[in-house]
Design a protein around this motif. Structure first.
Motif, PDB file in Angstrom:
ATOM      1  N   LEU A  94       0.848  -1.268  -0.080  1.00 55.59           N
ATOM      2  CA  LEU A  94      -0.133   0.071  -0.013  1.00 55.59           C
ATOM      3  C   LEU A  94       0.884   1.183   0.046  1.00 55.59           C
ATOM      4  O   LEU A  94       0.473   2.206  -0.674  1.00 55.59           O
ATOM      5  CB  LEU A  94      -0.910   0.014   1.236  1.00 55.59           C
ATOM      6  N   VAL A  95       1.922   1.258   0.849  1.00 58.95           N
ATOM      7  CA  VAL A  95       2.671   2.398   0.720  1.00 58.95           C
ATOM      8  C   VAL A  95       3.720   2.359  -0.600  1.00 58.95           C
ATOM      9  O   VAL A  95       3.798   3.408  -1.367  1.00 58.95           O
ATOM     10  CB  VAL A  95       3.951   2.139   1.782  1.00 58.95           C
ATOM     11  N   GLY A  96       4.019   1.067  -1.199  1.00 62.74           N
ATOM     12  CA  GLY A  96       4.804   1.179  -2.296  1.00 62.74           C
ATOM     13  C   GLY A  96       3.881   1.834  -3.585  1.00 62.74           C
ATOM     14  O   GLY A  96       4.236   2.344  -4.490  1.00 62.74           O
ATOM     15  N   LYS A  97       2.543   1.382  -3.594  1.00 63.26           N
ATOM     16  CA  LYS A  97       1.690   1.960  -4.355  1.00 63.26           C
ATOM     17  C   LYS A  97       1.698   3.451  -4.518  1.00 63.26           C
ATOM     18  O   LYS A  97       1.853   4.100  -5.768  1.00 63.26           O
ATOM     19  CB  LYS A  97       0.069   1.687  -4.209  1.00 63.26           C
ATOM     20  N   LYS A  98       1.656   4.205  -3.654  1.00 62.56           N
ATOM     21  CA  LYS A  98       2.032   5.692  -3.556  1.00 62.56           C
ATOM     22  C   LYS A  98       3.239   6.225  -4.186  1.00 62.56           C
ATOM     23  O   LYS A  98       3.433   6.829  -5.029  1.00 62.56           O
ATOM     24  CB  LYS A  98       1.718   6.007  -2.138  1.00 62.56           C
ATOM     25  N   ILE A  99       4.288   5.509  -3.622  1.00 60.74           N
ATOM     26  CA  ILE A  99       5.667   5.752  -4.013  1.00 60.74           C
ATOM     27  C   ILE A  99       5.850   5.461  -5.633  1.00 60.74           C
ATOM     28  O   ILE A  99       6.316   6.641  -6.218  1.00 60.74           O
ATOM     29  CB  ILE A  99       6.600   5.295  -3.488  1.00 60.74           C
ATOM     30  N   ILE A 100       5.404   4.296  -6.198  1.00 62.98           N
ATOM     31  CA  ILE A 100       5.388   4.041  -7.548  1.00 62.98           C
ATOM     32  C   ILE A 100       4.659   5.018  -8.497  1.00 62.98           C
ATOM     33  O   ILE A 100       5.151   5.538  -9.572  1.00 62.98           O
ATOM     34  CB  ILE A 100       5.064   2.644  -7.720  1.00 62.98           C
ATOM     35  N   GLU A 101       3.449   5.303  -8.002  1.00 57.48           N
ATOM     36  CA  GLU A 101       2.545   6.041  -8.844  1.00 57.48           C
ATOM     37  C   GLU A 101       3.063   7.504  -9.018  1.00 57.48           C
ATOM     38  O   GLU A 101       3.080   8.001  -9.895  1.00 57.48           O
ATOM     39  CB  GLU A 101       1.245   6.073  -8.253  1.00 57.48           C
ATOM     40  N   GLU A 102       3.544   8.060  -7.911  1.00 60.80           N
ATOM     41  CA  GLU A 102       3.859   9.266  -7.678  1.00 60.80           C
ATOM     42  C   GLU A 102       5.475   9.578  -8.681  1.00 60.80           C
ATOM     43  O   GLU A 102       5.551  10.695  -9.361  1.00 60.80           O
ATOM     44  CB  GLU A 102       4.450   9.758  -6.168  1.00 60.80           C
ATOM     45  N   LEU A 103       6.303   8.509  -8.599  1.00 60.21           N
ATOM     46  CA  LEU A 103       7.585   8.783  -9.148  1.00 60.21           C
ATOM     47  C   LEU A 103       7.526   8.185 -10.729  1.00 60.21           C
ATOM     48  O   LEU A 103       8.558   8.346 -11.578  1.00 60.21           O
ATOM     49  CB  LEU A 103       8.638   8.086  -8.398  1.00 60.21           C
TER      50      LEU A 103
ATOM     51  N   LEU B  83      13.066   7.777 -13.820  1.00 53.48           N
ATOM     52  CA  LEU B  83      14.382   8.436 -14.431  1.00 53.48           C
ATOM     53  C   LEU B  83      14.445   7.793 -15.756  1.00 53.48           C
ATOM     54  O   LEU B  83      14.641   8.633 -16.726  1.00 53.48           O
ATOM     55  CB  LEU B  83      15.470   7.980 -13.637  1.00 53.48           C
ATOM     56  N   LYS B  84      13.993   6.581 -16.027  1.00 58.15           N
ATOM     57  CA  LYS B  84      14.026   5.952 -17.478  1.00 58.15           C
ATOM     58  C   LYS B  84      12.997   6.703 -18.118  1.00 58.15           C
ATOM     59  O   LYS B  84      13.537   6.921 -19.434  1.00 58.15           O
ATOM     60  CB  LYS B  84      13.709   4.507 -17.134  1.00 58.15           C
ATOM     61  N   LYS B  85      12.031   7.045 -17.631  1.00 60.29           N
ATOM     62  CA  LYS B  85      10.905   7.877 -18.227  1.00 60.29           C
ATOM     63  C   LYS B  85      11.003   9.401 -18.412  1.00 60.29           C
ATOM     64  O   LYS B  85      10.349   9.949 -18.937  1.00 60.29           O
ATOM     65  CB  LYS B  85       9.705   7.496 -17.617  1.00 60.29           C
ATOM     66  N   GLY B  86      12.207   9.871 -17.717  1.00 57.08           N
ATOM     67  CA  GLY B  86      12.580  11.415 -17.701  1.00 57.08           C
ATOM     68  C   GLY B  86      11.529  12.100 -17.001  1.00 57.08           C
ATOM     69  O   GLY B  86      11.280  13.281 -17.352  1.00 57.08           O
ATOM     70  N   LEU B  87      11.109  11.351 -15.789  1.00 58.90           N
ATOM     71  CA  LEU B  87      10.124  12.432 -15.145  1.00 58.90           C
ATOM     72  C   LEU B  87      10.812  13.325 -14.203  1.00 58.90           C
ATOM     73  O   LEU B  87      11.829  12.679 -13.406  1.00 58.90           O
ATOM     74  CB  LEU B  87       8.947  11.375 -14.395  1.00 58.90           C
ATOM     75  N   GLU B  88      10.320  14.417 -13.795  1.00 56.30           N
ATOM     76  CA  GLU B  88      10.965  15.278 -13.081  1.00 56.30           C
ATOM     77  C   GLU B  88      10.958  14.983 -11.624  1.00 56.30           C
ATOM     78  O   GLU B  88      11.793  15.248 -10.979  1.00 56.30           O
ATOM     79  CB  GLU B  88      10.324  16.872 -13.340  1.00 56.30           C
TER      80      GLU B  88
END
Length: 602
Positions: A306-315, A418-423
């Motif tokens: 549940l924590v990982g979901k938030k981190i992965i979606e945000e980044l 980073l692979k996707k170039g997201l800020e």
């Protein structure tokens, strides 16, 4: 749950079995037993209770050179001597230990064993009697073993002794873990490498459906069709001293204290000195190209998800779903066009999660196992693996595996972003943040005396407790409640703070403990309002807050960290609260009732 140990060709067989069973105590069990054979006789000793009681009963048993041992967690039949393993056939010819569940044991009993007076009530006893049945039909011991397995439906890891031939063991596996350890003109068997690590660190895996003949000098593997197979061994990177408590009174406390060093280790494992990821580019590319990520876990691992979901979606900007493995195994959702699966598991042997992985593999879909155990079943069977590098976790209540899972998902998410170039992904300095987190963990761990006092004040006599929070704090509330209930037996629940008014507040009485977790600036005032609502109805409120949202009167205030990583620090005092609540009630902190560390049955 349930542990197997075996040895053949070593003149210290009894000691190896007993020591191996002690290494497996963390898995949870209610009875234990061994059979040891020397050149002239076999000795069977078993008892309900602890391995220490078994060791005392086996005091006069010779060391022997071959044997099998078992710790049982009751599924079929109550914990007593008759139901404890090993099980010996009525004829005395065969003796067996078994992990798993035989689904058709009643049919087998009615079809083949109506003339046998069974000693206990277990499904496992049916298997050893079935082997004996086919042996009496004229088959060799190995042929009888295979014939019995061909009739069995369900999950199993089995080690079988021919009591009349102490130079041979027969092994088989289906959906339950089993490993072979290699020695010097001897071999070992275990459901966990920990059971054998004092004797060897070189192992051969056994795959589902395989049958094995094991002698002191030879290992012969056959598939279901009796084709002979060859397989390379692997070396397990485990230090036997890691499993020792040292000066700690309990493994759980030791493992809580190890979390700062684990966070620091993960920095070196997943980031280079110049801040670049060490994660396999294939994993990053595969996940970056997916359109939805499915996280699968059980218990604490589900909470980490549940924590990982938030981190992965945000980044990463990739949508994430989190599923309970025990539900998903029987109710697979409608999947996206390019799904990717993450399996979170401390042991890598969780049966519910493996059931989902088997279905994922049947669909030819990509998967990643994040686990603490290299070479475990879910690690071997997934497309990719990332390790937690947390060291052995022995206490049933998971602590450092939870924080490690979250940390590894953070490294993974940033790498994909980073692979996707997201800020967003480039804006966070993970090495710096994780170093700060390790230091804050250290500071929380140094507050043990204060946390013990808070536990006594808020939880000392209560029968129930509530944890509340919003967003990531809600996810941590559920994990905190699980920790408290599983080791202190206090009825504890974690709630989204805003949901209290939709029903749960009816349970608040005078003196009810409510632990409020506040780390998010966006929702801090709302959670405080919910805390005031329950306080006005008599609740005894304990507030844990981050420094930037703290107010006078908050009992525990944490130094600030990145908003996506707050669970890594807020969970530590909650783990300690649960530890002291259990300790103060005189309970077995490391081995709570009815629970097992590694849940290897569905």
């Amino acid at each position: 749950m349930c542990g197997i140990v075996g040895v053949i060709g070593n003149n210290r067989a009894k000691d190896i079995l007993l020591t191996g069973l002690e290494k497996l105590e963390y898995r949870g069990y209610d009875s234990a037993g061994i059979m040891v054979a020397d050149d002239s006789q076999a000795y069977l000793v078993k008892t309900p209770g602890r391995v220490s009681e078994l060791r005392a009963l086996a005091n006069d048993v010779p060391e022997g050179h071959t044997g099998i041992g078992h710790t049982r967690w009751a599924t079929h039949g109550v914990p007593n001597t008759e139901n404890a393993h090993p099980h010996q056939s009525t004829s005395g010819k065969f003796c067996l230990v078994h992990n798993g569940v035989i689904e058709n044991y009643l049919e087998l009993k009615n079809d083949y064993l109506t003339d046998i007076a069974l000693k206990g009530d277990t499904d496992s006893e049916i298997v050893v009697e079935l082997v004996d049945y086919f042996y009496r039909q004229g088959k060799t011991p190995f042929e009888a073993f295979k014939a019995a397995l061909d009739k069995v439906e369900g999950s199993y890891a089995i080690a079988l002794m021919d009591v009349k031939d102490s130079n041979t063991l027969y092994l088989a596996k289906n959906k339950s873990p089993l490993l072979i350890g290699l020695g010097d003109n001897c071999h070992y068997v275990g459901s966990d490498a920990m059971a054998m690590i004092n004797e060897t660190n070189e192992f051969v895996e056994i795959k589902d459906g395989e049958r094995i003949i094991l002698t002191p000098s030879e290992l012969t593997i056959f598939d279901r069709e009796s084709n002979k197979l060859t397989r390379e061994s692997f070396v397990a990177d485990i230090d036997a001293t890691d499993t020792e408590k040292g000066l700690y009174p309990h493994y759980m406390l030791k493992e809580i204290d190890e979390q700062p060093s684990v966070m620091r280790k993960l920095i070196s494992e997943y980031l280079t000195e110049d801040g670049k990821t060490t994660i396999d580019e294939n994993i990053i590319s595969h996940m970056a190209s997916s359109d939805r990520i499915y996280i699968v876990g059980c218990g604490t691992s589900w909470h980490a998800g549940l924590v990982g979901k938030k981190i992965i979606e945000e980044l990463t900007n990739i949508p994430v779903e989190v599923h309970l493995a025990s539900e998903m195994g029987y109710d697979m959702p409608i999947l996206s066009e390019k799904p990717f699966f993450i399996f979170l598991t401390q042991s890598g042997e969780t049966a519910d999660s493996r059931q989902v992985l088997v279905k994922v593999n049947e669909l030819n879909l990509p998967s990643l196992t994040i686990t603490n155990v290299k070479g475990s079943t879910l690690s071997r069977e997934a497309t990719y693996t990332l390790l937690l590098h947390a060291g052995p976790e022995i206490a049933v209540a998971s602590t450092k595996a939870y924080t490690s899972q979250i940390a590894v998902m953070a490294y993974l998410a940033q790498s994909i972003g980073l692979k996707k170039g997201l800020e967003k992904a480039s804006s966070i300095d993970l090495a710096h943040e994780m170093a700060i987190i390790a230091s804050i963990m250290d500071s929380m761990i140094s507050e043990k005396e204060l946390i013990a006092d808070l536990s006594e004040s808020f939880l000392g006599t209560t029968r129930n407790a509530f944890f509340i929070g919003r967003g990531l704090d809600y996810a941590v509330s559920m994990e905190a409640a699980l920790k408290l209930k599983e080791i202190s037996y206090i009825q504890a629940e974690g709630f989204a703070a805003g949901e209290l008014k939709h029903g749960t507040i009816a349970l608040i009485e005078e003196g009810t403990p409510v632990i409020s977790i506040i780390t998010d600036e966006k929702t801090a005032s709302h959670t405080r309002g919910n805390a005031k609502e329950v306080e006005s109805r008599g609740a005894n409120v304990l507030t844990i807050s981050l420094e930037n949202v703290a107010q006078e009167g908050d009992q525990l205030v944490l130094l600030p960290v990145h908003e996506l990583l707050t669970p890594l620090v807020s969970v530590v005092p909650l783990q300690l609260l649960a530890y002291y609540a259990s300790l103060q009630r005189g309970l077995d902190v490391d081995k709570p009732r009815n629970l097992a560390k590694s849940v290897t049955v569905e």
